[in-house]
Enzyme design. Sequence first.
Site, mmCIF file in Angstrom:
data_model
loop_
_atom_site.group_PDB
_atom_site.id
_atom_site.type_symbol
_atom_site.label_atom_id
_atom_site.label_comp_id
_atom_site.label_asym_id
_atom_site.label_seq_id
_atom_site.Cartn_x
_atom_site.Cartn_y
_atom_site.Cartn_z
ATOM 1 N N LYS A 39 3.079 -13.922 84.346
ATOM 2 C CA LYS A 39 2.347 -14.940 85.113
ATOM 3 C C LYS A 39 2.492 -14.656 86.619
ATOM 4 O O LYS A 39 2.107 -13.596 87.064
ATOM 5 C CB LYS A 39 2.860 -16.323 84.725
ATOM 6 C CG LYS A 39 3.047 -16.520 83.207
ATOM 7 C CD LYS A 39 1.754 -16.438 82.421
ATOM 8 C CE LYS A 39 1.959 -16.340 80.918
ATOM 9 N NZ LYS A 39 2.799 -17.351 80.319
ATOM 10 N N ASP A 77 13.309 -22.491 82.118
ATOM 11 C CA ASP A 77 12.107 -21.651 82.195
ATOM 12 C C ASP A 77 11.363 -22.064 83.459
ATOM 13 O O ASP A 77 10.813 -23.158 83.543
ATOM 14 C CB ASP A 77 11.239 -21.859 80.945
ATOM 15 C CG ASP A 77 9.983 -20.985 80.946
ATOM 16 O OD1 ASP A 77 9.543 -20.552 82.034
ATOM 17 O OD2 ASP A 77 9.421 -20.758 79.854
ATOM 18 N N ARG A 113 15.045 1.745 76.635
ATOM 19 C CA ARG A 113 15.351 0.590 75.775
ATOM 20 C C ARG A 113 16.654 -0.095 76.189
ATOM 21 O O ARG A 113 16.878 -1.256 75.893
ATOM 22 C CB ARG A 113 15.408 0.997 74.297
ATOM 23 C CG ARG A 113 15.661 -0.195 73.361
ATOM 24 C CD ARG A 113 15.348 0.111 71.899
ATOM 25 N NE ARG A 113 16.008 1.299 71.428
ATOM 26 C CZ ARG A 113 17.304 1.391 71.102
ATOM 27 N NH1 ARG A 113 18.072 0.324 71.161
ATOM 28 N NH2 ARG A 113 17.823 2.527 70.697
HETATM 29 C C1 LIG Z 1 3.429 -17.580 79.061
HETATM 30 C C2 LIG Z 1 4.684 -18.355 79.040
HETATM 31 C C3 LIG Z 1 5.779 -17.951 78.271
HETATM 32 C C4 LIG Z 1 5.710 -16.747 77.359
HETATM 33 O O1 LIG Z 1 5.567 -15.576 78.100
HETATM 34 P P1 LIG Z 1 4.907 -14.210 77.514
HETATM 35 O O2 LIG Z 1 5.049 -13.278 78.657
HETATM 36 O O3 LIG Z 1 3.505 -14.532 77.134
HETATM 37 O O4 LIG Z 1 5.711 -13.811 76.312
HETATM 38 C C5 LIG Z 1 6.945 -18.700 78.350
HETATM 39 N N1 LIG Z 1 7.020 -19.799 79.123
HETATM 40 C C6 LIG Z 1 5.981 -20.217 79.866
HETATM 41 C C7 LIG Z 1 6.131 -21.438 80.704
HETATM 42 C C8 LIG Z 1 4.778 -19.527 79.852
HETATM 43 O O5 LIG Z 1 3.734 -19.952 80.583
#
Ligand SMILES: *Cc1c(COP(=O)(O)O)cnc(C)c1O
Length: 385
Positions: free
Chosen positions: A203, A178, A52
């Site tokens: 992703k 992001d 953690r």
């Molecule tokens: C999927 C996604 C998230 C969130 O990610 P998780 O792993 O599902 O919590 C944040 N930003 C973008 C651009 C995403 O495609």
Amino acid sequence: MARKHRSIDLATLTVHAGTESREPDTPVVSPIYQSVNFIQEIGSEEGLRYPRYGNSPNAEVVQARMAALEGAESAVLLGSGMGATACALLTLLRPGDHLLASAWIYGGATALLQREFVALGIDVSLVDPLDTRVWRRKMRKETRAIFLETPVNPTCRVLDLRPVSYITKQVGIALVVDSTFASPVNFRPLEHGADVVVHSATKYLNGHHDMLGGVVCGTTSYIEEVRQKMIMWGQAPDPFAAWLLERGLKTLDVRVRRHNENALQVAEWCAGRREIKRVHYPGLRDHPDHDIAVATLDGFGGMMAIELAGGTRATERFIRKLKLIRHAPSLGGVDSLVSEPRYTSHAHLTAEARAHMGIPDGFLRLSIGIESAQDLIGDIEQALR
Ligand SMILES: *Cc1c(COP(=O)(O)O)cnc(C)c1O
């Protein structure tokens, strides 16, 4: 700079960074340390290991590798992209502070800012990121950070970080990006003036649709604070998830290059079909951000979108007829997927609000995988018939 850190190419870093040991008998592949407890030194608080805390051996390898790939001092691995976004921003914001954010962000992030952050007393302004003067206009003395996403989910718009980072540097606040859609193979925000990079590792970074994770990259002192948030809010990943991510990262460069090639071929083919009204892909010359994409990205990515001429009825028929490309909400993996943002990431918005963001009903997002481009085109062609 492009692709190289300390003169080592990114393709090499994806395989090796964080695992430099050449000692005889060490395994070539990191073992999974599926243990939440580690024997502690007696009479010392040094070296206290507990997953953690973000220091399971598997997490540490991934953190070192991601820092190398983004060209950051440090990185921390969390249990999801949402956990990464939340901890990255909460480290910068206190009650009474103001966050300036692009309105074009992941739907879950919008909800996080509008519901959770506002409930914590953090004021949030969501703005149209194409208006480059908006950042300065909406800036307040309480503004502590700007948060945006590029390339944008699901419209595939590409934002220019330069005018934004010019302002954040001038005012002395953080620019948080992001970069999930790009992965470090196609774009490294820190090279373009960002201070913090956030990823949903679920992703492209992992790329196989089989683990959930998030990463935050930045300076060592900032990442230590993010780690404290992660510890307190219980957002650390399981060792096995970290191990899967390390395995996925080894092929990041080859996968993303293939995603780029495939998506460009599919997008070019779609652009020539009369059944398809619009194709959204930054690699196409008629894309509104094509010039920014050419100037700033190393690849146009595996994400694209189409709008069928037959509207929403044709859209549903089309999805039902696809044989290879499957209907599923996530993205960035080796399997090609299709989804309708109005039923997934943008379901919480009204049809008008979505249309205003460039997501009219009937808009289909395609996450192009690493299959043969010809087979993917064949699948789309038979489904259009
Ligand atoms: C999927 C996604 C998230 C969130 O990610 P998780 O792993 O599902 O919590 C944040 N930003 C973008 C651009 C995403 O495609």
